[in-house]
Design an enzyme around this catalytic site. Structure first.
Site, mmCIF file in Angstrom:
data_model
loop_
_atom_site.group_PDB
_atom_site.id
_atom_site.type_symbol
_atom_site.label_atom_id
_atom_site.label_comp_id
_atom_site.label_asym_id
_atom_site.label_seq_id
_atom_site.Cartn_x
_atom_site.Cartn_y
_atom_site.Cartn_z
ATOM 1 N N ARG A 86 -21.320 -19.916 36.254
ATOM 2 C CA ARG A 86 -22.534 -19.482 36.978
ATOM 3 C C ARG A 86 -22.357 -18.139 37.666
ATOM 4 N NH1 ARG A 86 -26.654 -23.367 38.286
ATOM 5 N NH2 ARG A 86 -27.598 -21.961 39.783
ATOM 6 N N LYS A 100 -16.273 -36.495 28.723
ATOM 7 C CA LYS A 100 -16.656 -37.661 29.476
ATOM 8 C C LYS A 100 -16.819 -37.282 30.942
ATOM 9 C CE LYS A 100 -13.722 -40.227 31.546
ATOM 10 N NZ LYS A 100 -13.044 -39.546 32.643
ATOM 11 N N LYS A 120 -3.672 -38.911 22.463
ATOM 12 C CA LYS A 120 -2.279 -39.028 22.930
ATOM 13 C C LYS A 120 -1.377 -39.472 21.775
ATOM 14 C CE LYS A 120 -3.278 -39.790 27.769
ATOM 15 N NZ LYS A 120 -2.556 -38.865 28.619
ATOM 16 N N HIS A 143 -9.858 -38.193 25.788
ATOM 17 C CA HIS A 143 -8.553 -37.578 25.502
ATOM 18 C C HIS A 143 -7.454 -38.610 25.268
ATOM 19 C CE1 HIS A 143 -7.750 -38.011 29.852
ATOM 20 N NE2 HIS A 143 -6.486 -37.842 29.564
ATOM 21 N N HIS A 183 -11.400 -44.763 28.521
ATOM 22 C CA HIS A 183 -9.997 -44.774 28.096
ATOM 23 C C HIS A 183 -9.473 -46.182 27.806
ATOM 24 C CE1 HIS A 183 -10.275 -40.684 29.230
ATOM 25 N NE2 HIS A 183 -9.929 -40.796 30.496
ATOM 26 N N LYS A 241 -5.876 -45.595 41.117
ATOM 27 C CA LYS A 241 -5.251 -44.396 41.679
ATOM 28 C C LYS A 241 -4.380 -44.825 42.851
ATOM 29 C CE LYS A 241 -8.616 -41.055 40.059
ATOM 30 N NZ LYS A 241 -7.874 -40.494 38.920
ATOM 31 N N GLU A 263 -2.046 -44.542 38.133
ATOM 32 C CA GLU A 263 -1.780 -43.165 38.566
ATOM 33 C C GLU A 263 -1.249 -43.166 39.995
ATOM 34 O OE1 GLU A 263 -4.799 -40.149 36.927
ATOM 35 O OE2 GLU A 263 -5.991 -41.900 37.435
HETATM 36 C C1 BG6 Z 1 -9.542 -38.500 33.314
HETATM 37 C C2 BG6 Z 1 -10.067 -39.049 34.607
HETATM 38 O O1 BG6 Z 1 -10.421 -38.785 32.263
HETATM 39 O O2 BG6 Z 1 -8.281 -39.056 33.037
HETATM 40 C C3 BG6 Z 1 -9.100 -38.806 35.733
HETATM 41 O O3 BG6 Z 1 -11.314 -38.445 34.912
HETATM 42 C C4 BG6 Z 1 -7.712 -39.294 35.372
HETATM 43 O O4 BG6 Z 1 -9.547 -39.416 36.947
HETATM 44 C C5 BG6 Z 1 -7.290 -38.777 34.011
HETATM 45 O O5 BG6 Z 1 -6.817 -38.839 36.375
HETATM 46 C C6 BG6 Z 1 -6.009 -39.415 33.559
HETATM 47 O O6 BG6 Z 1 -5.562 -38.799 32.387
HETATM 48 P P1 BG6 Z 1 -4.021 -38.696 32.052
HETATM 49 O O7 BG6 Z 1 -3.988 -38.126 30.687
HETATM 50 O O8 BG6 Z 1 -3.436 -37.804 33.091
HETATM 51 O O9 BG6 Z 1 -3.481 -40.085 32.139
#
Ligand code: BG6
Length: 489
Positions: free
Chosen positions: A46, A145, A179, A175, A237, A337, A213
């Site tokens: 922007r 996403k 992996k 993503h 995921h 988390k 995490e």
């Molecule tokens: C993302 C989430 O899609 O994936 C995040 O929005 C998360 O909150 C992340 O931390 C985790 O991905 P990875 O590859 O680090 O396990």
């Protein structure tokens, strides 16, 4: 397969995802020699900034996410020269001229629009691209996403985007599917005969999928407050991992063959009832605590947090798949988390032996267990019972370990590197189709509604733990334990 020349446009190009993941991934592929000499990366934002100012931001924010061992200043400078910056208002087509100016108009050049923006902008941007004549038959669009907030909004986005792009031009990214370990799971299941006969209810007792995490929400509070763990991780995921574990062998690895099988899994998930919503779903939120010995604040005390927030940072679910292969096998999924460890793994536990021929009782035999580790490193572990050396016959659990980094000694590819290459090559297998995405939302939707109606608070858990006690009870009720809780200290 070599890439053809491309113009890759990153909407949200100055944002968090772009700096942390997309630009570092593109740099890595450039360093590996994959990017054609004249390929352009066009970052859209922007704010009015000169190209030089934007590169300065890239230097400040993206460089630190590149592995030091692979960093090379000369390659970096060459890479940065590919980056252009375009300022426009994504929601207003009349501001798009600078984008028209920078894009090359040739059917020999692959054109990709990567929308790393809030999902509320997806449809608008696609319509605007179309209005500006930028969406051609060859164009591809990548949707990050979260794709919507619930089933209705996901459907709306799919429907509007499909007015501009055909399904074969749309890359819905998750993503986790990029992996290395997920690819390896496909190789394990469909490149070996060993597991397939056992991969069913007769031999498997339960499956656990964990993405834990240590990090908190960091500087993503604005986004996270509108999301929470169910939308952020479970709907996408974790369900995608579940699909890869549970799907039938696809006819081939062509996009529709794989996506058809994943869709069947999602559609076979047992829908929640009032009873299972109350019993089989656990929602938590982290309080203050210690992670790796460092004191960390509660979610409600994080920067920009709502002190009364009820957003969940942890969710655990018991899922069941109503098919001949999986009926009666619980799939326990959890993510959170500020957990005790940073790990992602799939644990497939086999049934106990039916009878012990040894002096040891049947119950002293640990069931075989296959652990597919995605993070922090990728590997496989198979737990077996073996005889301890020496006199007598005592069996104890042993581990067969396969560490992929050690075995292959080849450089690893980040998930975004692989998926960006796939987009640029036009390979859709690792991306979600619209019906898959909607089936995943359909399954989680009752949970969202239940939490809204109940208005109850998420259960607290101390940072640095494995989540609320109710998560242990969820699985404990079935006489089981999460793998980490069962491991000796
Ligand atoms: C993302 C989430 O899609 O994936 C995040 O929005 C998360 O909150 C992340 O931390 C985790 O991905 P990875 O590859 O680090 O396990």
């Amino acid at each position: 397969m070599a890439l053809t020349d491309f113009d890759l446009v990153l909407f949200g190009g100055g944002g968090d995802l772009s700096m942390r993941k997309l630009i570092p991934a593109l740099y890595a592929r450039d360093r590996a020699g994959d990017l054609p000499a004249t390929a352009q990366i066009i970052c859209v934002g922007r704010n009015a900034r000169t190209a030089a100012e934007f590169i300065e931001t890239v230097n400040e924010n993206a460089k630190s996410h590149i592995n030091e061992k692979t960093f090379n200043q000369a390659v970096w400078e060459k890479f940065c020269a590919r980056i252009k910056y375009v300022a426009l208002d994504a929601s207003d087509a009349s501001t798009y001229q600078p984008l028209n100016d920078v894009l090359r108009d040739s059917s020999a050049i692959t054109r990709v629009f990567y929308l790393a923006t809030p999902p509320t902008l997806f449809a608008k941007i696609c319509h605007n691209l179309s209005a500006r004549g930028l969406a051609t038959e060859q164009t591809r669009v990548v949707l990050e996403k979260p794709l919507g907030r619930d089933l209705a909004s996901a459907k709306q986005i799919n429907q509007e985007v499909s007015q501009v792009f055909k399904e074969s031009q749309i890359y819905r990214i998750d993503h986790y599917l990029g992996k290395e370990a997920v690819q390896n799971l496909l190789a394990l299941r469909f490149g070996n005969v060993l597991f397939e006969p056992l991969w069913r209810r007769e031999w498997i007792s339960d499956v656990q999928i964990t993405i834990a995490e240590e990090l908190g929400v960091g500087n993503r509070m604005g986004y996270y407050e509108t999301s929470g763990a169910l939308r952020d991780m479970m709907q996408n995921h974790l369900l995608q991992l579940l699909c890869i574990v549970a799907m039938e062998p696809p006819l081939s690895v062509t996009p529709d063959a794989v996506r058809d099988e994943k869709l069947k899994v999602l559609r076979s998930l047992k829908p929640f009832t009032q009873n299972t919503l109350a019993k089989n779903v656990v929602r938590g939120q982290y309080r203050a605590g210690h992670v790796d010995g460092v004191a960390v604040p509660a979610y409600r005390q994080e920067k920009n947090a709502d002190p009364d927030s009820n957003t969940e940072t942890f969710v655990a679910v018991k899922a069941e798949i109503d098919t001949w292969r999986w009926a009666g096998v619980p799939f326990y999924l959890r993510t959170g988390k500020r957990m005790a460890d940073q790990l992602a793994e799939i644990v497939v536990r086999f049934k106990s032996i039916p009878h012990s021929i040894f002096a040891q009782s049947t119950s002293s035999f640990q069931p075989n267990c296959l652990v597919i580790r995605l993070q922090p490193d990728d590997g496989l572990q198979l737990n077996l019972m073996a005889k301890t050396p020496g006199d007598g016959m005592r069996l104890k659990p042993v581990e067969l370990e396969l560490d992929f980094a050690e075995t292959f000694k080849a450089p690893r590819m980040d998930a975004y590197e692989r998926l960006l290459l796939d987009v640029l090559r036009g390979q859709l297998t690792l991306f979600m189709r619209s019906d898959e995405l909607e089936a995943a939302w359909e399954w989680v939707e009752p949970v969202l509604r239940y939490w809204e109606q109940e208005g109850n608070e998420p259960l607290p858990y101390a940072s640095g733990t494995w989540g609320p006690a109710a998560s242990s009870s969820l699985i404990g009720r079935d006489g089981l334990q999460w793998r980490e809780e069962a491991l000796p200290e």
